[in-house]
Write a protein that holds these residues in place. Structure first.
Motif, PDB file in Angstrom:
ATOM      1  N   MET A   1       3.987   2.093   6.622  1.00  0.00           N
ATOM      2  CA  MET A   1       3.260   2.110   5.599  1.00  0.00           C
ATOM      3  C   MET A   1       3.045   0.725   5.058  1.00  0.00           C
ATOM      4  N   LYS A   2       4.053   0.045   5.126  1.00  0.00           N
ATOM      5  CA  LYS A   2       3.926  -1.433   4.371  1.00  0.00           C
ATOM      6  C   LYS A   2       3.301  -2.330   5.287  1.00  0.00           C
ATOM      7  N   ILE A   3       3.178  -2.132   6.505  1.00  0.00           N
ATOM      8  CA  ILE A   3       2.321  -2.748   7.661  1.00  0.00           C
ATOM      9  C   ILE A   3       1.053  -2.498   7.230  1.00  0.00           C
ATOM     10  N   VAL A   4       0.557  -1.279   7.304  1.00  0.00           N
ATOM     11  CA  VAL A   4      -0.778  -0.843   6.942  1.00  0.00           C
ATOM     12  C   VAL A   4      -1.209  -1.601   5.854  1.00  0.00           C
ATOM     13  N   LYS A   5      -0.522  -1.459   4.671  1.00  0.00           N
ATOM     14  CA  LYS A   5      -1.048  -1.884   3.513  1.00  0.00           C
ATOM     15  C   LYS A   5      -1.165  -3.401   3.451  1.00  0.00           C
ATOM     16  N   ASN A   6      -0.327  -4.126   4.253  1.00  0.00           N
ATOM     17  CA  ASN A   6      -0.360  -5.578   4.319  1.00  0.00           C
ATOM     18  C   ASN A   6      -1.646  -6.029   5.108  1.00  0.00           C
ATOM     19  N   ILE A   7      -1.948  -5.222   6.332  1.00  0.00           N
ATOM     20  CA  ILE A   7      -2.879  -5.475   7.160  1.00  0.00           C
ATOM     21  C   ILE A   7      -4.431  -5.384   6.409  1.00  0.00           C
ATOM     22  N   LEU A   8      -4.565  -4.026   5.409  1.00  0.00           N
ATOM     23  CA  LEU A   8      -5.561  -3.679   4.731  1.00  0.00           C
ATOM     24  C   LEU A   8      -5.992  -4.934   3.688  1.00  0.00           C
ATOM     25  N   CYS A   9      -4.573  -5.317   2.952  1.00  0.00           N
ATOM     26  CA  CYS A   9      -4.781  -6.340   2.233  1.00  0.00           C
ATOM     27  C   CYS A   9      -5.352  -7.785   2.615  1.00  0.00           C
ATOM     28  N   VAL A  10      -4.950  -7.935   3.842  1.00  0.00           N
ATOM     29  CA  VAL A  10      -5.549  -9.350   4.334  1.00  0.00           C
ATOM     30  C   VAL A  10      -7.003  -9.134   4.597  1.00  0.00           C
ATOM     31  N   LEU A  11      -7.327  -7.978   5.186  1.00  0.00           N
ATOM     32  CA  LEU A  11      -8.832  -7.790   5.428  1.00  0.00           C
ATOM     33  C   LEU A  11      -9.688  -7.811   4.279  1.00  0.00           C
ATOM     34  N   PHE A  12      -9.088  -7.214   3.184  1.00  0.00           N
ATOM     35  CA  PHE A  12      -9.449  -7.089   1.813  1.00  0.00           C
ATOM     36  C   PHE A  12      -9.877  -8.619   1.236  1.00  0.00           C
ATOM     37  N   ALA A  13      -8.759  -9.485   1.302  1.00  0.00           N
ATOM     38  CA  ALA A  13      -8.665 -10.783   0.965  1.00  0.00           C
ATOM     39  C   ALA A  13      -9.770 -11.690   1.918  1.00  0.00           C
ATOM     40  N   LEU A  14      -9.677 -11.372   2.896  1.00  0.00           N
ATOM     41  CA  LEU A  14     -10.782 -12.295   3.906  1.00  0.00           C
ATOM     42  C   LEU A  14     -12.167 -11.796   3.553  1.00  0.00           C
ATOM     43  N   MET A  15     -12.440 -10.370   3.050  1.00  0.00           N
ATOM     44  CA  MET A  15     -13.845 -10.305   2.867  1.00  0.00           C
ATOM     45  C   MET A  15     -14.155 -10.752   1.688  1.00  0.00           C
ATOM     46  N   PHE A  16     -13.270 -10.862   0.556  1.00  0.00           N
ATOM     47  CA  PHE A  16     -13.524 -11.734  -0.535  1.00  0.00           C
ATOM     48  C   PHE A  16     -13.720 -13.067  -0.630  1.00  0.00           C
ATOM     49  N   ILE A  17     -12.881 -13.768   0.119  1.00  0.00           N
ATOM     50  CA  ILE A  17     -12.979 -14.998   0.420  1.00  0.00           C
ATOM     51  C   ILE A  17     -14.556 -15.351   0.967  1.00  0.00           C
ATOM     52  N   VAL A 110      -3.203  -1.336  -4.527  1.00  0.00           N
ATOM     53  CA  VAL A 110      -2.461  -2.234  -4.924  1.00  0.00           C
ATOM     54  C   VAL A 110      -2.165  -2.316  -6.478  1.00  0.00           C
ATOM     55  N   ILE A 111      -2.944  -2.076  -7.236  1.00  0.00           N
ATOM     56  CA  ILE A 111      -2.631  -1.963  -8.538  1.00  0.00           C
ATOM     57  C   ILE A 111      -1.792  -0.851  -8.942  1.00  0.00           C
ATOM     58  N   ALA A 112      -1.952   0.447  -8.438  1.00  0.00           N
ATOM     59  CA  ALA A 112      -0.789   1.618  -8.736  1.00  0.00           C
ATOM     60  C   ALA A 112       0.591   1.032  -8.150  1.00  0.00           C
ATOM     61  N   SER A 113       0.649   0.185  -6.809  1.00  0.00           N
ATOM     62  CA  SER A 113       1.910  -0.075  -6.489  1.00  0.00           C
ATOM     63  C   SER A 113       2.738  -1.105  -7.232  1.00  0.00           C
ATOM     64  N   ASN A 114       1.694  -1.859  -8.158  1.00  0.00           N
ATOM     65  CA  ASN A 114       2.250  -3.004  -8.849  1.00  0.00           C
ATOM     66  C   ASN A 114       2.470  -2.531 -10.404  1.00  0.00           C
ATOM     67  N   TRP A 115       2.320  -1.256 -10.766  1.00  0.00           N
ATOM     68  CA  TRP A 115       2.127  -0.749 -11.848  1.00  0.00           C
ATOM     69  C   TRP A 115       3.233  -1.169 -12.938  1.00  0.00           C
ATOM     70  N   ASN A 116       4.508  -1.199 -12.266  1.00  0.00           N
ATOM     71  CA  ASN A 116       5.662  -1.799 -13.084  1.00  0.00           C
ATOM     72  C   ASN A 116       5.452  -3.338 -13.516  1.00  0.00           C
ATOM     73  N   ARG A 117       4.833  -3.978 -12.602  1.00  0.00           N
ATOM     74  CA  ARG A 117       4.587  -5.478 -13.194  1.00  0.00           C
ATOM     75  C   ARG A 117       3.602  -5.377 -14.622  1.00  0.00           C
ATOM     76  N   TYR A 118       2.824  -4.439 -14.418  1.00  0.00           N
ATOM     77  CA  TYR A 118       1.576  -4.453 -15.519  1.00  0.00           C
ATOM     78  C   TYR A 118       2.545  -3.867 -16.646  1.00  0.00           C
ATOM     79  N   LYS A 119       3.474  -3.230 -16.871  1.00  0.00           N
ATOM     80  CA  LYS A 119       3.825  -2.515 -17.974  1.00  0.00           C
ATOM     81  C   LYS A 119       4.107  -3.533 -19.171  1.00  0.00           C
ATOM     82  N   ILE A 120       4.615  -4.609 -18.720  1.00  0.00           N
ATOM     83  CA  ILE A 120       4.854  -5.783 -19.656  1.00  0.00           C
ATOM     84  C   ILE A 120       3.446  -6.414 -20.440  1.00  0.00           C
ATOM     85  N   LEU A 121       2.529  -6.157 -19.949  1.00  0.00           N
ATOM     86  CA  LEU A 121       1.189  -6.662 -20.626  1.00  0.00           C
ATOM     87  C   LEU A 121       0.957  -5.571 -21.321  1.00  0.00           C
ATOM     88  N   ILE A 122       1.103  -4.208 -21.355  1.00  0.00           N
ATOM     89  CA  ILE A 122       0.702  -3.229 -21.847  1.00  0.00           C
ATOM     90  C   ILE A 122       1.474  -2.918 -23.159  1.00  0.00           C
TER      91      ILE A 122
END
Length: 123
Positions: A1-17, A110-122
């Motif tokens: 699952m981590k490989i799929v997520k990384n591939i999707l994130c790279v494609l997402f990033a390239l589209m935004f760039i 990505v936001i959901a999987s990093n939710w613990n990092r955002y808790k400090i902001l909230i």
């Protein structure tokens, strides 16, 4: 699952760039637009700083999105732009909505999987 997520994130990033760089160099063809869309683009064009700002946010967010360590920050940077893209596409180009929804889902994942990092902001 981590490989799929990384591939999707790279494609997402390239589209935004790519989208961000196009705001500076105008190398992608512009599809024909109806009168309302043309008026909207003309109105946005009168705000000379807006498209360079959006392009910069897209490029910086896309570059940060490439790397897992900075992906949580990139997701927060890109979220407002992605919401704008979603609303704009739903309003003016509904035929392109599927790809935008898929990109939005990747961003939410990505936001959901990093939710613990955002808790400090909230707290």
């Amino acid at each position: 699952m981590k490989i799929v997520k990384n591939i999707l994130c790279v494609l997402f990033a390239l589209m935004f760039i790519n989208a961000g760089l196009d705001k500076f160099f105008h190398y992608m063809p512009v599809p024909p637009a109806d009168e309302a869309t043309t008026k909207l683009y003309e109105a946005i064009g009168t705000i000379s700083w807006l498209m360079p700002l959006v392009g910069t946010v897209e490029v910086v967010g896309g570059l940060l999105f490439l790397f897992p360590k900075t992906r949580a920050l990139a997701a927060l940077i890109i979220l407002p732009v992605m919401v704008g893209i979603l609303v704009h596409t739903a309003t003016f180009f509904p035929s392109g909505l599927l790809i935008v929804i898929l990109m939005f889902v990747v961003l939410l994942w990505v936001i959901a999987s990093n939710w613990n990092r955002y808790k400090i902001l909230i707290n």
